[in-house]
Motif scaffolding. Structure first.
Motif, PDB file in Angstrom:
ATOM      1  N   HIS A 144       0.817  -1.208   0.000  1.00  0.00           N
ATOM      2  CA  HIS A 144       0.000   0.000   0.000  1.00  0.00           C
ATOM      3  C   HIS A 144       0.851   1.257   0.000  1.00  0.00           C
ATOM      4  CE1 HIS A 144      -3.729  -2.159   0.541  1.00  0.00           C
ATOM      5  NE2 HIS A 144      -3.172  -2.862   1.521  1.00  0.00           N
ATOM      6  N   GLY A 145       0.361   2.245  -0.749  1.00  0.00           N
ATOM      7  CA  GLY A 145       0.946   3.571  -0.677  1.00  0.00           C
ATOM      8  C   GLY A 145       0.359   4.328   0.499  1.00  0.00           C
ATOM      9  N   GLY A 170       6.463   1.792  -1.397  1.00  0.00           N
ATOM     10  CA  GLY A 170       7.903   1.839  -1.494  1.00  0.00           C
ATOM     11  C   GLY A 170       8.492   3.228  -1.590  1.00  0.00           C
ATOM     12  N   TYR A 171       7.658   4.259  -1.525  1.00  0.00           N
ATOM     13  CA  TYR A 171       8.158   5.633  -1.681  1.00  0.00           C
ATOM     14  C   TYR A 171       9.218   5.967  -0.635  1.00  0.00           C
ATOM     15  CZ  TYR A 171       8.162  10.749  -2.038  1.00  0.00           C
ATOM     16  OH  TYR A 171       8.539  12.057  -2.174  1.00  0.00           O
ATOM     17  N   ASP A 172       8.958   5.668   0.623  1.00  0.00           N
ATOM     18  CA  ASP A 172       9.906   6.008   1.682  1.00  0.00           C
ATOM     19  C   ASP A 172      11.103   5.056   1.722  1.00  0.00           C
ATOM     20  OD1 ASP A 172       8.551   8.269   2.661  1.00  0.00           O
ATOM     21  OD2 ASP A 172       7.156   7.000   3.769  1.00  0.00           O
ATOM     22  N   ALA A 173      10.912   3.850   1.236  1.00  0.00           N
ATOM     23  CA  ALA A 173      11.992   2.861   1.266  1.00  0.00           C
ATOM     24  C   ALA A 173      13.026   3.086   0.160  1.00  0.00           C
ATOM     25  CB  ALA A 173      11.414   1.456   1.141  1.00  0.00           C
ATOM     26  N   LYS A 215       1.820   2.261 -13.719  1.00  0.00           N
ATOM     27  CA  LYS A 215       3.135   2.636 -13.215  1.00  0.00           C
ATOM     28  C   LYS A 215       2.989   3.280 -11.846  1.00  0.00           C
ATOM     29  CE  LYS A 215       6.469   4.144 -15.596  1.00  0.00           C
ATOM     30  NZ  LYS A 215       7.422   4.933 -16.433  1.00  0.00           N
ATOM     31  N   PRO A 216       3.901   3.040 -10.930  1.00  0.00           N
ATOM     32  CA  PRO A 216       3.871   3.776  -9.666  1.00  0.00           C
ATOM     33  C   PRO A 216       3.966   5.270  -9.948  1.00  0.00           C
ATOM     34  CG  PRO A 216       5.383   1.928  -9.538  1.00  0.00           C
ATOM     35  CD  PRO A 216       4.998   2.051 -10.981  1.00  0.00           C
ATOM     36  N   MET A 217       3.104   6.043  -9.297  1.00  0.00           N
ATOM     37  CA  MET A 217       3.054   7.476  -9.537  1.00  0.00           C
ATOM     38  C   MET A 217       2.628   8.206  -8.276  1.00  0.00           C
ATOM     39  SD  MET A 217      -0.509   7.745 -11.763  1.00  0.00           S
ATOM     40  CE  MET A 217      -0.192   6.234 -12.699  1.00  0.00           C
ATOM     41  N   ILE A 218       2.915   9.488  -8.237  1.00  0.00           N
ATOM     42  CA  ILE A 218       2.417  10.373  -7.189  1.00  0.00           C
ATOM     43  C   ILE A 218       1.142  11.026  -7.696  1.00  0.00           C
ATOM     44  CG2 ILE A 218       2.918  12.541  -5.963  1.00  0.00           C
ATOM     45  CD1 ILE A 218       5.888  11.626  -5.980  1.00  0.00           C
ATOM     46  N   TYR A 265       8.140  16.698  -2.965  1.00  0.00           N
ATOM     47  CA  TYR A 265       8.060  15.280  -3.311  1.00  0.00           C
ATOM     48  C   TYR A 265       9.039  14.961  -4.442  1.00  0.00           C
ATOM     49  CZ  TYR A 265       3.975  15.480  -0.375  1.00  0.00           C
ATOM     50  OH  TYR A 265       3.147  15.673   0.694  1.00  0.00           O
ATOM     51  N   ARG A 266       9.424  13.705  -4.503  1.00  0.00           N
ATOM     52  CA  ARG A 266      10.413  13.271  -5.488  1.00  0.00           C
ATOM     53  C   ARG A 266       9.705  12.995  -6.822  1.00  0.00           C
ATOM     54  NH1 ARG A 266      11.565   9.910  -1.364  1.00  0.00           N
ATOM     55  NH2 ARG A 266      11.259   8.076  -2.682  1.00  0.00           N
TER      56      ARG A 266
END
Length: 393
Positions: A144-145, A170-173, A215-218, A265-266
């Motif tokens: 989960h995000g 996985g954003y923080d990892a 795709k993983p995205m913000i 944010y990245r």
């Protein structure tokens, strides 16, 4: 990335109760709705989507229930029992999330048994109707995000504003990894909470990413209402007021939202990593802001977009001639996506007319129609499910 001073943020994780589902064990098998407050018995939902409602109001002389598209358009009279409870049954509610309210002796009130969500310009009762054949918007056992609450001060409005920002699993990892970004807008009468609370956008994306379909995205979900410092707010949702609001919001995006988010944010730099989409009023804002800034965005989504005919009265010259060179536009804009519910005829017509005007110029677009849904969140949940996998490919 754009340069701006870093704005601190607070982290919140928004959790959603999954919609109830059960086997077709009998049409009278009513159960409390998943959207009820703790231990509330009513409202109750049957397997055939009938809804039982109850409000205790012993001194009232007339009580009705009414709701948004797909629930109960016309008020339904409730019947008072000997204990002072007013009871009634909605014959069949549509799938997914709906707003509703009681009318007690002419006064609109929320249901104390249901959670409240920001809709119709105020906190409003909401109910989640189970969809036995669909679970794409429910929480599953996948990575989960998170949904974060981001505050920043606007130079345009001279006020503090809030956005909710989805960061993928996985954003923080992975502190060196950057992601593409979708700026996602809500509809009229709602606010920046809508896409995460009513729309379950985080669960939808979590599931799509886990399945390898997106795709993983913000995702940045900001408030669609903005009034420039010293101006009078556009108080109605007429086309003129919505367009005035969008013009101010455009400045907020250019001067505040993009610089703040793309520093805090990245986010991957470049227009090819930036998308914009919105529902209803947010679709109008996506058209008005996005088509004025194709140098910033490469993917666009209009979910039941309120795209009025006069906006494209002269398609070749609209938005400073962005559509005049179809070949150049098609090469530059990677996705122009329209969606609507089959039963919201006005918005189907808007999408059809807009796409035809653009097609006549040679502009390519994509269309999706959600079967059996109205101007409601299940339409937009489905739209997002279809739209997100097409981004940043």
């Amino acid at each position: 990335m754009m340069n701006a001073a870093f704005r601190p943020f607070r982290l919140v994780i928004l959790l959603f109760l999954p919609a109830l589902s059960w086997a077709q064990t009998g049409s009278d098998d009513f159960r409390p709705a998943a959207s009820n407050v703790l231990n509330a018995e009513f409202p109750k939902i049957a397997a055939d989507s009938r809804v039982q409602l109850r409000l205790k109001a012993p001194d009232a002389t007339k009580v009705q229930v009414q709701g948004g598209d797909g629930f109960r358009k016309e008020p339904l009279d409730l019947v008072k029992d000997a204990d002072g409870n007013w009871n009634g049954t909605i014959p069949s509610a549509g799938p997914g999330f709906h707003y509703y309210w009681f009318i007690v002796d002419g006064v609109r009130v929320n249901d104390p048994g249901s959670d409240a969500y920001f809709g119709y310009g105020r906190p409003t009762s909401g109910i989640e109707i189970p969809v036995p054949t669909e679970d794409f918007f429910l929480l599953k056992k996948v990575p989960h995000g998170q949904v974060r609450e981001q505050w920043y001060h606007s130079t345009v409005t001279d006020k503090w504003r809030r956005a909710f920002v989805y960061t993928p699993p996985g954003y923080d990892a992975n502190p060196k990894k950057r992601y593409p970004v979708l700026y996602l807008l809500h509809g009229a009468g709602e606010n920046e909470r809508g896409w995460s609370l009513q729309g379950h956008v985080n669960a939808i994306l979590d599931n799509l990413i886990a399945e390898g379909k997106a795709k993983p995205m913000i995702v940045v979900m900001d408030n669609g209402y903005a009034t420039a410092k010293g101006d009078t707010p556009a108080a109605t949702n007429t086309p003129n007021d919505m367009m005035k609001r969008a013009a101010t919001l455009e400045q907020v995006y250019m001067k505040d939202i993009l610089p703040t988010m793309e520093t805090a944010y990245r986010i991957q730099p470049g227009r090819e990593n930036r998308a914009m989409a919105g529902l209803s009023m947010g679709g109008l804002q996506t058209m008005l802001i996005g088509m004025n800034h194709t140098e910033l965005f490469s993917h666009y989504g209009f979910f039941s977009g309120a795209i009025f005919g006069n906006m494209l009265a002269e398609p070749k010259t609209a938005f400073n001639g962005v559509f005049a060179d179809a070949k150049a536009f098609n090469n530059k804009v990677k996705l122009l996506w329209f969606g609507a519910g089959s039963e919201e005829k006005q918005f189907v017509t808007m999408a059809t007319d807009t796409r035809k005007k653009l097609a006549d110029l040679g502009i390519q677009s994509t269309y999706y129609e959600s079967p059996g849904t109205f101007h409601e969140w299940h339409t937009w949940r489905r739209c997002f499910r279809e739209f997100a996998p097409l981004l940043f490919k």
